[in-house]
Motif scaffolding. Structure first.
Motif, short mmCIF file in Angstrom:
data_model
loop_
_atom_site.label_atom_id
_atom_site.label_comp_id
_atom_site.label_asym_id
_atom_site.label_seq_id
_atom_site.Cartn_x
_atom_site.Cartn_y
_atom_site.Cartn_z
N THR A 74 -10.24 38.06 32.58
CA THR A 74 -10.08 39.42 32.10
C THR A 74 -10.49 39.49 30.63
N MET A 75 -10.67 40.71 30.14
CA MET A 75 -11.21 40.90 28.80
C MET A 75 -10.31 40.34 27.70
N SER A 76 -10.92 39.64 26.77
CA SER A 76 -10.25 39.27 25.54
C SER A 76 -10.11 40.51 24.66
N LEU A 77 -9.33 40.40 23.59
CA LEU A 77 -9.17 41.54 22.69
C LEU A 77 -10.49 41.90 22.01
N SER A 78 -11.33 40.93 21.77
CA SER A 78 -12.63 41.23 21.17
C SER A 78 -13.51 41.98 22.15
N GLU A 79 -13.51 41.57 23.40
CA GLU A 79 -14.34 42.23 24.41
C GLU A 79 -13.87 43.65 24.70
N SER A 80 -12.57 43.88 24.62
CA SER A 80 -12.03 45.21 24.89
C SER A 80 -12.10 46.12 23.67
N GLY A 81 -12.53 45.59 22.54
CA GLY A 81 -12.63 46.38 21.33
C GLY A 81 -11.34 46.49 20.55
N ASP A 82 -10.35 45.66 20.88
CA ASP A 82 -9.06 45.72 20.21
C ASP A 82 -8.90 44.70 19.10
N SER A 83 -9.91 43.86 18.90
CA SER A 83 -9.93 42.92 17.78
C SER A 83 -10.98 43.37 16.78
N SER A 84 -10.70 43.19 15.49
CA SER A 84 -11.69 43.55 14.47
C SER A 84 -12.88 42.60 14.48
N GLY A 85 -12.69 41.38 15.04
CA GLY A 85 -13.77 40.40 15.05
C GLY A 85 -14.10 39.84 13.68
N ALA A 86 -13.16 39.95 12.74
CA ALA A 86 -13.43 39.51 11.37
C ALA A 86 -13.48 37.99 11.23
N VAL A 87 -12.85 37.27 12.16
CA VAL A 87 -12.84 35.81 12.12
C VAL A 87 -13.50 35.29 13.39
N SER A 88 -14.55 34.52 13.21
CA SER A 88 -15.31 34.00 14.34
C SER A 88 -14.88 32.57 14.66
N LEU A 89 -14.60 32.32 15.94
CA LEU A 89 -14.29 30.96 16.36
C LEU A 89 -15.49 30.06 16.11
N GLY A 90 -16.69 30.61 16.28
CA GLY A 90 -17.89 29.84 16.01
C GLY A 90 -17.99 29.43 14.55
N VAL A 127 -5.47 24.17 7.29
CA VAL A 127 -5.18 24.83 8.57
C VAL A 127 -5.37 26.34 8.40
N HIS A 128 -6.11 26.94 9.33
CA HIS A 128 -6.38 28.38 9.28
C HIS A 128 -5.30 29.14 10.03
N VAL A 129 -4.87 30.27 9.48
CA VAL A 129 -3.94 31.18 10.14
C VAL A 129 -4.75 32.41 10.54
N VAL A 130 -4.81 32.68 11.85
CA VAL A 130 -5.73 33.69 12.36
C VAL A 130 -4.98 34.67 13.28
N PRO A 131 -4.76 35.91 12.88
CA PRO A 131 -4.20 36.91 13.81
C PRO A 131 -5.12 37.06 15.01
N LEU A 132 -4.52 37.14 16.19
CA LEU A 132 -5.31 37.23 17.43
C LEU A 132 -6.24 38.44 17.40
N ALA A 133 -5.79 39.53 16.80
CA ALA A 133 -6.59 40.76 16.78
C ALA A 133 -7.63 40.79 15.67
N THR A 134 -7.89 39.61 15.04
CA THR A 134 -9.04 39.49 14.14
C THR A 134 -10.07 38.53 14.72
N LEU A 135 -9.77 37.91 15.84
CA LEU A 135 -10.59 36.80 16.35
C LEU A 135 -11.69 37.30 17.28
N THR A 136 -12.82 36.61 17.23
CA THR A 136 -13.93 36.85 18.17
C THR A 136 -14.63 35.53 18.41
N TRP A 137 -15.69 35.61 19.20
CA TRP A 137 -16.41 34.37 19.48
C TRP A 137 -17.37 34.02 18.36
#
Length: 422
Positions: A132-148, A412-422
């Motif tokens: 199912t959709m991640s928060l980034s895919e559903s548009g609910d994450s800002s995507g400011a922090v990239s896992l990549g 260690v990085h602290v990352v809110p889930l709603a800022t994360l993207t791929w």
């Protein structure tokens, strides 16, 4: 607000996987739970398509004369292909004949009873798992922090989450189903309850026959939901289901869990098999996760307000949301998730195995748990993992339900889930 439908295509992490796979594979097997968006994504990448669930006659034709169904402009989407397993071998032969062509996308919401995929598809098919959709895919994450970017070694991060605590509770209750984007809590709850009823009353009885009773499957879903994010064995699951006096065997529960696996409703997180220091024994129990944490909340009858009040359980639900999202993001770079727990009771929620490297992530809903999570990550990296064999982690991170993204002095990085993207 009601359930919405839209003609706008929402980009998915699987889009990247499909493009990468078609660099070498002649076909893609796109698997995942019913309603997660497989057909829409398949159509986005296909030139022609056919849906085998449109009529029984079509499925019969596909089984008896698969070459007719496979004919069409390429890549061709064959949706719900498991209704005609004979398609698998015919597609393999077509790929052998035209090895440099991207030919087929097979999508399905269940594994065939006689699993045709056991006949090798190596070098021909790539198996991709949609969730199912991640928060980034559903548009609910800002995507400011990239896992990549974390994987590539960014030294520090900074961002502010757009999601409040209540927003996160809503995202959990709604789930990541594409059809529920913009849905009210009432509509989302109704959809997820109906999904669970269908599993218990229709899908699993169809797979297992008279061996599956809706009542037992409902009790199993209830037990899995109550233990979301935790690692318990078959014996404990069986005891909980039998607590009302109805006797059920472990072998029966194994069969039920296997059936839930086959329809992709049960999505446990396996243990990490890694080189650790010899004095440490790794515990191998899987952590319980469903196709979406929203199914657990619907099963238990927990809405937004009640979830906020049940902070400890919300923590497990949040962990399951993070698991769903990280699985999608990591897969775009060939990563897969595992869990870590050893005989000293050191536990780290997620290990991301990337080709040639690894990372470790804790999921903590609130800020009061960040210090402990940091300590666990550093203990794993410094004291447990044999770095002469595994190398140093690409990054260590704590995914949170808090507001700010930042990097601790330890790295260690602290990352809110709603800022994360791929």
């Amino acid at each position: 607000m009601t359930i919405q439908t839209s003609s706008v295509y929402h980009s998915r992490c699987t889009d990247i996987e499909i493009r990468n796979a078609f660099e070498w594979a002649g076909a893609i097997l796109l698997e995942g739970p019913r309603g997660c968006g497989k057909t829409t994504t398949g159509l986005h990448h296909a030139v022609s398509s056919i849906r085998l669930d449109q009529s029984p006659d079509l499925a019969i034709l596909a089984q008896e004369q698969p070459s007719i169904v496979l004919a069409g402009e390429k890549p061709r989407l064959i949706d719900e292909w498991q209704l005609a397993p004979a398609l698998w071998n015919t597609a393999r032969h077509s790929i052998d004949e035209y090895p440099h062509e991207a030919q087929f996308i097979f999508s399905g919401s269940a594994t065939p009873a006689t699993d045709a995929t056991r006949h090798t598809g190596a070098g021909r098919f790539e198996r991709l798992r949609m969730r199912t959709m991640s928060l980034s895919e559903s548009g609910d994450s800002s995507g400011a922090v990239s896992l990549g970017a974390l994987l590539e070694g960014v030294e520090s991060i900074g961002a502010v989450s757009p999601a409040t605590f209540k927003d996160l509770a809503y995202f959990a209750v709604r789930g990541g189903w594409p059809r529920l984007l913009g849905a009210s809590e009432q509509a989302a709850t109704g959809y997820n309850r109906a999904y669970c009823r269908s599993l218990a009353e229709v899908e699993l009885p169809e797979l297992l026959g008279v061996a599956a009773t809706p009542e037992r499957i409902s009790r199993l879903l209830h037990t899995l939901s109550r233990n979301l994010g935790t690692a318990i064995n078959i014996a404990k699951i069986t005891r909980e289901i039998s607590a009302d006096g109805r006797s059920v065997s472990e072998s029966t529960i194994r069969g039920d869990l296997d059936a839930l696996h086959r329809v992709f409703a049960y999505d446990p997180l396996p243990s990490w098999s890694a080189d650790v220091r010899s004095r440490t024994r790794i515990r191998v129990a899987e952590a319980i996760h469903l196709a979406d944490p929203a199914l657990a909340l619907a099963t238990l009858g927990i809405g937004i307000d009640r979830l906020i009040l049940q902070r400890q359980f919300f923590g497990f639900v949040f962990e399951s949301m993070a698991c769903r999202d990280l699985r999608a993001y990591a897969a775009t770079r060939g990563g897969r998730l595992r869990r870590y727990r050893d005989s000293s009771e050191l536990e780290v929620d997620f290990i991301i195995e990337y080709p040639g490297t690894w990372a470790a992530v804790e999921a903590k809903l609130g800020s009061t748990e960040i210090a402990k999570a940091e300590k666990n990550l550093l203990r794993l990296s410094n004291d447990r993992v044999d770095k002469t064999k595994m190398g140093a982690p690409a990054f260590l991170a704590i995914v949170t339900g808090t507001e700010a993204a930042y990097t601790l002095p330890s790295g260690v990085h602290v990352v809110p889930l709603a800022t994360l993207t791929w």
